[in-house]
Design a protein around this motif. Sequence first.
Motif, short mmCIF file in Angstrom:
data_model
loop_
_atom_site.label_atom_id
_atom_site.label_comp_id
_atom_site.label_asym_id
_atom_site.label_seq_id
_atom_site.Cartn_x
_atom_site.Cartn_y
_atom_site.Cartn_z
N ILE A 138 0.86 -1.19 0.00
CA ILE A 138 0.00 0.00 0.00
C ILE A 138 0.89 1.23 0.00
O ILE A 138 1.79 1.36 0.83
CB ILE A 138 -0.95 0.00 1.22
CG1 ILE A 138 -1.75 1.30 1.28
CG2 ILE A 138 -0.19 -0.22 2.51
CD1 ILE A 138 -2.79 1.33 2.39
N ASN A 139 0.68 2.11 -0.98
CA ASN A 139 1.42 3.37 -1.03
C ASN A 139 0.74 4.44 -0.18
O ASN A 139 1.37 5.14 0.60
CB ASN A 139 1.55 3.85 -2.47
CG ASN A 139 2.41 2.93 -3.30
OD1 ASN A 139 3.44 2.46 -2.83
ND2 ASN A 139 2.00 2.64 -4.52
N ALA A 140 -0.55 4.57 -0.39
CA ALA A 140 -1.33 5.55 0.38
C ALA A 140 -2.78 5.12 0.32
O ALA A 140 -3.18 4.32 -0.53
CB ALA A 140 -1.15 6.96 -0.18
N ALA A 141 -3.58 5.66 1.22
CA ALA A 141 -4.99 5.30 1.32
C ALA A 141 -5.85 6.55 1.21
O ALA A 141 -5.39 7.67 1.45
CB ALA A 141 -5.27 4.57 2.63
N THR A 142 -7.11 6.33 0.83
CA THR A 142 -8.07 7.44 0.84
C THR A 142 -8.35 7.82 2.29
O THR A 142 -8.67 6.96 3.11
CB THR A 142 -9.37 7.03 0.15
OG1 THR A 142 -9.87 5.83 0.77
CG2 THR A 142 -9.15 6.78 -1.32
N PRO A 143 -8.22 9.08 2.64
CA PRO A 143 -8.35 9.46 4.05
C PRO A 143 -9.79 9.36 4.54
O PRO A 143 -10.74 9.63 3.80
CB PRO A 143 -7.88 10.92 4.07
CG PRO A 143 -8.11 11.40 2.67
CD PRO A 143 -7.90 10.22 1.77
N LEU A 144 -9.94 8.93 5.79
CA LEU A 144 -11.24 8.92 6.45
C LEU A 144 -11.42 10.21 7.24
O LEU A 144 -10.44 10.83 7.68
CB LEU A 144 -11.33 7.72 7.41
CG LEU A 144 -11.50 6.34 6.79
CD1 LEU A 144 -11.24 5.27 7.83
CD2 LEU A 144 -12.88 6.19 6.20
N ARG A 145 -12.67 10.62 7.40
CA ARG A 145 -12.94 11.79 8.24
C ARG A 145 -12.45 11.47 9.66
O ARG A 145 -12.68 10.38 10.20
CB ARG A 145 -14.43 12.11 8.26
CG ARG A 145 -15.03 12.37 6.89
CD ARG A 145 -14.37 13.55 6.21
NE ARG A 145 -14.59 14.78 6.96
CZ ARG A 145 -13.83 15.86 6.83
NH1 ARG A 145 -12.79 15.85 6.02
NH2 ARG A 145 -14.12 16.94 7.53
#
Length: 722
Positions: A174-181
Amino acid sequence: MTRAQQIGVIIGLAIVAVLTLLRASDPQLLRLIRDVTFDEYQRVSPRSFEELPVRVIDIDEASLREFGQWPWPRDRLALLVDRLSEMGAAAIAFDILFAEPDRLSPRTVVGNVPGIDPSLLSQLPDNDEIFADSIADKPVVLGFGLTNEGTYRPSVKAGFAFTGESPVGAPPHINAATPLRPRLEANAAGIGHISLNPGSSSSVVRAVPLFLTDGEQLYPNLALEALRVAQGVSTYVLAGAPDAAGVMVSVKTGDFVVPVTAAGELWLYVSPDRAERYVSARHVLAEEGASAKVSAAINGSIVFIGTSAAGLQDIRVTALGENVPGVSLHAQTLEQILNGRYLSRPDWADGLEIFAIAVLGSLLVILTTFVSPAVALACGLAITALAVVASWLCFSYAGLLFDPLAPIISGSVTHFAATSFRILVIDRERREVRRAFGQYLSPSLLYRIEHTRDALRLGGDDRQLTVMFVDVRHFTEISERLPPTAVVGFLNTLLDALSRHVVANEGTLDKFIGDSIMAFWNAPVDVADHETKAVRAALAMRETLGELNAADAFGFGKDQPVGIGIGIHTGVACVGNMGAESRFNYSAVGDAVNVAARIESSCKDIGFDILISEDTARLQLGAALLEAGTIGLKGKSSRTRLFAVVGDERVMQSVEFAELRQLHHQLVEAFRSRSPDTRRIVSAIRLKTKMIAGLAEFYRRISRRADHFRDEPISEEARPAE
């Protein structure tokens, strides 16, 4: 044994060896055939649907018609969570991303109106806060997706314990993830990734990664995290290989032990899509409350919230060939874990299949040579039937995946080749030699090959070659705006004109690869000064292309010239007949070929049409060269130095080029010494480039680098992206 039989055995065993090595390399085509075979097994005998405590809360077309288009305001999702919790859901998992603030929140809507008193906004409800408060202290699992932007990593709500060597490096990266609130992330009981087949080129979802890794931390899958939360456990126990790091064997969460692949993936054994798996979201959100049937289905179940609406484009393909919502596959992953029906492909399966190809292929060669093709065919058919039956029984009774087609296909190829050799005559062989070599060898050499034993054998010799790659720039754009017949006509005109210079300079045309040419010098016969002749051919190609553009030979208009990129490298490569005995090409492979191809692709980044390696430049007898930077090559610690071919000996001896070369040398030294004079030198050089055509773009790109990165060496400026 006659000599013909000896030759037949040798050729047959060579084919078996090639097929064995081909299977050992496991190219994409063989993997696709194997995957399709296993898909067919599932279609014949799919996993049966069972009533398990797993449900999908479906935001379907009917729900969208009743409650409005997606996205819904998050206070409605909060209500959905409250209703499901009241019905006794064991865990609630969202196959939905919550990366942005709720644009339908009253506080957000009113805040976008000009002139609103900010003090009033705090009195308005915020849907994200309502949703965050709703999921607090409830068994809610939120999902996250993958992205190549940013550095965000989600929180991990579980702990990990390992047995054996650490398997942290095994899963997909995993390079990066979609951010959660932030409040949603803090209040969630679990967080899991929703990626079903990251990095796969196939649209069919066959295996699901139960974890992702960034090299230090593991991130669980949505279904696995929902199972952990539903059981109220806090830790995953991961079994690694006892003697090898970066290999995963199994995963334990609560009462369930899940066997996985070495990369931590679960082979999906899917069941047909069934309506019983789904509960429409509108039934849960009904004003009069959910029915007793719906409440009974939710009570004690792990529920996944997702969508089957076609417009929301979360549709996936299963091994059964069905188009299903992506959320359904998360549910099926959990169903498979709950009922304990797994598929697996043992680590030794590849070795067994490779061994079968080698042994059975050798047996067929001997039978075809010494008995008869008919007996060999009968044995081959019997072996084929045995392989299919054994593979099917392993799948049906043990869930083991063994590929029967690789040995069958290899055996068929071997039998066909051995039988064909048995009925061929020498004249036929000689005609095949003439057909294969006549296009690019002189008549005298062709005669020698025709009368040489083993002329058709596979393999090659290591030779010092100068390799050239030529590629048409912007060919995709050209092909998109022309009909297919016009594209063919364009390529024929261009490639014919360019390839003539290869032959004229004693080169060997290897192949045409779409809009590209591969050629090499110094094989199959020795060519003196082959490095210089390759560069001369490149310069002649440049001149010919200029003439074609000036005459508008392609019909694009003189304001739309065609461009090419040429890369040349000198080094050791293996050159010879390559392929199968029944069909082959005389070609070159090896490090020198790979380097030449990389150099050609670097022309786009450097902004020049002809680039050669330092190995080629060192042996030039007369060409105007300028240092153009370096490129990195996989598997090598050192970088390859490049030179731009500005012109021939006439240009090299010109006063203009002598002045340019002196300034260019100063520029190189300025970059390397991090001199503040870099911009001044670039400006002086750009005045000189007006005298020598083709260098404007080259120095324009260097100038841009000088403006922003004046302290970097020029070799770094010209480095293409890895």
